[in-house]
Design a protein around this motif. Sequence first.
Motif, PDB file in Angstrom:
ATOM      1  N   SER A 164      12.933  27.340  10.700  1.00  0.00           N
ATOM      2  CA  SER A 164      13.513  27.115  12.030  1.00  0.00           C
ATOM      3  C   SER A 164      14.255  25.790  12.079  1.00  0.00           C
ATOM      4  CB  SER A 164      12.409  27.130  13.090  1.00  0.00           C
ATOM      5  OG  SER A 164      11.546  26.018  12.929  1.00  0.00           O
ATOM      6  N   LEU A 165      15.017  25.588  13.164  1.00  0.00           N
ATOM      7  CA  LEU A 165      15.792  24.360  13.324  1.00  0.00           C
ATOM      8  C   LEU A 165      14.887  23.136  13.352  1.00  0.00           C
ATOM      9  CD1 LEU A 165      18.476  22.876  13.969  1.00  0.00           C
ATOM     10  CD2 LEU A 165      18.014  23.337  16.391  1.00  0.00           C
ATOM     11  N   SER A 166      13.834  23.176  14.160  1.00  0.00           N
ATOM     12  CA  SER A 166      12.939  22.026  14.259  1.00  0.00           C
ATOM     13  C   SER A 166      12.127  21.848  12.981  1.00  0.00           C
ATOM     14  CB  SER A 166      12.009  22.177  15.462  1.00  0.00           C
ATOM     15  OG  SER A 166      11.297  23.400  15.405  1.00  0.00           O
ATOM     16  N   GLY A 167      11.815  22.960  12.305  1.00  0.00           N
ATOM     17  CA  GLY A 167      11.073  22.864  11.056  1.00  0.00           C
ATOM     18  C   GLY A 167      11.874  22.185   9.971  1.00  0.00           C
ATOM     19  N   GLN A 168      13.147  22.519   9.868  1.00  0.00           N
ATOM     20  CA  GLN A 168      14.001  21.918   8.854  1.00  0.00           C
ATOM     21  C   GLN A 168      14.323  20.460   9.155  1.00  0.00           C
ATOM     22  OE1 GLN A 168      17.400  24.523   8.640  1.00  0.00           O
ATOM     23  NE2 GLN A 168      16.373  25.977   7.274  1.00  0.00           N
ATOM     24  N   SER A 169      14.193  20.065  10.418  1.00  0.00           N
ATOM     25  CA  SER A 169      14.484  18.679  10.782  1.00  0.00           C
ATOM     26  C   SER A 169      13.269  17.773  10.623  1.00  0.00           C
ATOM     27  CB  SER A 169      14.977  18.606  12.231  1.00  0.00           C
ATOM     28  OG  SER A 169      13.952  19.011  13.130  1.00  0.00           O
ATOM     29  N   GLY A 170      12.166  18.315  10.127  1.00  0.00           N
ATOM     30  CA  GLY A 170      10.967  17.514   9.930  1.00  0.00           C
ATOM     31  C   GLY A 170      10.197  17.241  11.203  1.00  0.00           C
ATOM     32  N   ASP A 171      10.306  18.134  12.183  1.00  0.00           N
ATOM     33  CA  ASP A 171       9.621  17.949  13.464  1.00  0.00           C
ATOM     34  C   ASP A 171       8.106  17.885  13.254  1.00  0.00           C
ATOM     35  OD1 ASP A 171       9.608  18.083  16.495  1.00  0.00           O
ATOM     36  OD2 ASP A 171       8.372  19.822  15.984  1.00  0.00           O
ATOM     37  N   ARG A 172       7.468  16.890  13.866  1.00  0.00           N
ATOM     38  CA  ARG A 172       6.030  16.681  13.670  1.00  0.00           C
ATOM     39  C   ARG A 172       5.204  17.825  14.243  1.00  0.00           C
ATOM     40  NH1 ARG A 172       3.979  11.324  15.888  1.00  0.00           N
ATOM     41  NH2 ARG A 172       2.138  11.943  14.716  1.00  0.00           N
ATOM     42  N   LEU A 173       5.681  18.415  15.334  1.00  0.00           N
ATOM     43  CA  LEU A 173       4.946  19.534  15.913  1.00  0.00           C
ATOM     44  C   LEU A 173       4.899  20.703  14.939  1.00  0.00           C
ATOM     45  CD1 LEU A 173       3.526  20.960  18.259  1.00  0.00           C
ATOM     46  CD2 LEU A 173       5.778  21.530  19.171  1.00  0.00           C
ATOM     47  N   GLU A 178      14.386  21.076  21.627  1.00  0.00           N
ATOM     48  CA  GLU A 178      13.209  21.151  22.494  1.00  0.00           C
ATOM     49  C   GLU A 178      12.809  22.605  22.740  1.00  0.00           C
ATOM     50  OE1 GLU A 178      15.774  19.218  23.156  1.00  0.00           O
ATOM     51  OE2 GLU A 178      14.951  17.175  23.111  1.00  0.00           O
ATOM     52  N   VAL A 179      13.810  23.465  22.979  1.00  0.00           N
ATOM     53  CA  VAL A 179      13.524  24.887  23.181  1.00  0.00           C
ATOM     54  C   VAL A 179      12.987  25.504  21.892  1.00  0.00           C
ATOM     55  CG1 VAL A 179      14.535  27.137  23.716  1.00  0.00           C
ATOM     56  CG2 VAL A 179      15.219  25.120  25.025  1.00  0.00           C
ATOM     57  N   ASP A 180      13.597  25.161  20.773  1.00  0.00           N
ATOM     58  CA  ASP A 180      13.152  25.708  19.493  1.00  0.00           C
ATOM     59  C   ASP A 180      11.716  25.286  19.193  1.00  0.00           C
ATOM     60  OD1 ASP A 180      13.909  27.064  16.879  1.00  0.00           O
ATOM     61  OD2 ASP A 180      13.308  25.088  16.144  1.00  0.00           O
ATOM     62  N   ARG A 181      11.377  24.049  19.515  1.00  0.00           N
ATOM     63  CA  ARG A 181      10.023  23.551  19.270  1.00  0.00           C
ATOM     64  C   ARG A 181       8.997  24.367  20.054  1.00  0.00           C
ATOM     65  NH1 ARG A 181      10.776  18.698  20.975  1.00  0.00           N
ATOM     66  NH2 ARG A 181      11.157  17.719  18.956  1.00  0.00           N
ATOM     67  N   GLN A 182       9.282  24.646  21.318  1.00  0.00           N
ATOM     68  CA  GLN A 182       8.337  25.408  22.133  1.00  0.00           C
ATOM     69  C   GLN A 182       8.280  26.876  21.727  1.00  0.00           C
ATOM     70  OE1 GLN A 182       6.174  24.007  24.152  1.00  0.00           O
ATOM     71  NE2 GLN A 182       7.101  22.049  23.545  1.00  0.00           N
TER      72      GLN A 182
END
Length: 701
Positions: free
Chosen positions: A596-605, A553-557
């Motif tokens: 980034s962590l969220s980018g590699q996890s396929g985060d939609r944001l 969540e922190v990485d996404r923001q």
Amino acid sequence: MESMWRKAKLALGLNHCVYAPSTLGDASPSDEPSLRSSRPALASPASSAFSVSRAFSKSGSRSSKKTCSICLAAMKPGHGHALFTAECSHSFHFHCIASSVKHGNHVCPVCRAKWKDIPVLGSLSSEFPHGRARVNPVNLQQDEGNMNILRPLPRAISSNRQHYRMPVFQDLDTSIFDDDEPLDSLSEVAKESPQGCIKTVEIKTFPEFSEIVQSSSEENFTILLHLKAPLAQTLQTSSGCLQDNTSRNSRAPVDLVTVLDVSGSMSGTKLALLKRAMGFVIQNLGPSDRLSVIAFSSTARRLFPLRRMSESGRQQSLQAVNSLISSGGTNIAEGLRKGAKVIEERKQKNPVCSIMLLSDGQDTYTVTPTTGMGQQAQPNYQSLVPPSIRRNSSHQVPVHVFGFGADHDSVSLHSISESSSGTFSFIEVEAAIQDAFAQCIGGLLSVVVQEMRVEVKSVHPGVQLGSITSGSYASRIADDKRSGLIDVGDLYADEERDFLVSVNIPPASQETSLLKIGCIYRDPMTKEAINVDDVEVKISRPFFLTTRVMSIEVDRQKNRLQAAEAMAKARSAAENGDLPQAVSILEDCRRTLSESLSGQSGDRLCMSLNAELTEMQERMANRQRYEASGRAYVLSGLSSHSWQRATARGDSTDSSSLVQAYQTPSMVDMLQRSQTMSPLTQHPTRRIRHAKSFPARPHPR
């Protein structure tokens, strides 16, 4: 060709009390030669809106004989309203068409045919002894005043009589704007029996890491503060229209002032679609909401004071908007001054207040350059906004600004929105005006939180605040770095806000309490101050730690803020003439997000951030593209990210899988209502851009 032109205007003019006007079409009878000679050029189907309109003009015409094209109400015999049938065969309520004629319109609002017989309301003058109105006596059950048919004066006479063609808005503008209509008495009942929100604002916190080794200290340790406004009670219990008795008192009523550009460049399709959009706004305001409309060109005039959108209020508002014609220059500052004057001098106030400004041009009357020390003079765009409605002023009111087309001054309009805590939207496609307005009022009609202030307090004696990243929201940290504040202001129902707070953490031998987060706000319905219980942020302090996993969540923001920063830097490079550097900045940001962590996890944001950055790169491909749409697209994106609020931007694409991150349920509902009501929604370029903006952000776990 002329027949197709008439059909297009007919389609644009039926269901929302508008007609397809143009500077030529609104000409006086003396302008007949120029009007006739200009029609072939206007008939060219260059506009996508007209080409779409022809597709549904046939279906729209079927209901025209049963519905007044001005007020949209049914025309049935025996309902107490006189009817007027013109020589062109189109019928209207007599009081509706007489009001239109009063504003100087002497042609049919549907087909633009010139009339020999002109309907008016009022006493007969000795100059016009032509008797009573020609109406169907079967439909007449009450005397609607003295209803008369006036025949046009000969040109030789009319040229010497200034009162023959009455100017638009005559006698509706005064020096003092304290003539606002009193608030709905039912609103007072609602105060005695408040129907505020059942729940309060929800606060969640996410530390960057859940554990820190006992012997270690951390500087700039990040904590995410996630706030979510409650869902209004009316949205939980009622899905009916805004005008029903169940829901109209279960939300905060609004005072809305619309400031509309009617300069010469707005003629034709633009003005027709603007009228349609205003018709949608008027029809979706409730009887406790009040509306005032300011129209500006070289000067500005108030069409009518703040008026409740009761049945009669809607009809009169629709008639006034329908009377607009385009001409003159663009004086944005004068339009805003009039709008601010309406806000300042009103006798009574609804809980929510806002201004909506639309313009397709550049202010050529007010903007003055400001001189710098040896630097190139820059225009003083702040001078466009009256001091009384700027941020931190006595009558602070958000101005939600809509830049229309390729010729508007996006820099000045963005500055207006920023200085008033409003948003800036870029409407690239003419047909998207109504959707953009719908999204905006969907939020304004769902305000559940006002004057919210978030308080951050240090718990552990060794924990100090480093910084608060809050975008355009004002924040401050106390001198002792033990506490801080964020001024959030208003929130729409179910709206979310995310802020990052950095702290310095000392070594500790046991679990450490870092911060307490709380907030206070005012409920717009009950007027009561609501205190939300503090939420405490804690981290574990193990003796030994093998690995640490960062909060997604922190990485996404962090990615969201990094993308917004890259957009600002790229815009600065583009304004300095270095478009390759601007594109490179955006490309580097895309690469960082993907790693980034969220980018590699396929985060939609992250996927949507990447799509948005890609779109900006394409709009910076060359100087011409950047000037035409790139600048406005970037500024609209920056406005959206800095306020964490949805804006319309760019052209339109259709995607069912992606929607904007900052859209609320009420915004989505109103937008869908707009797209359902308008036949233009079937066109592939009708929708506000969703696919390349943002997806709905996942709720933090």
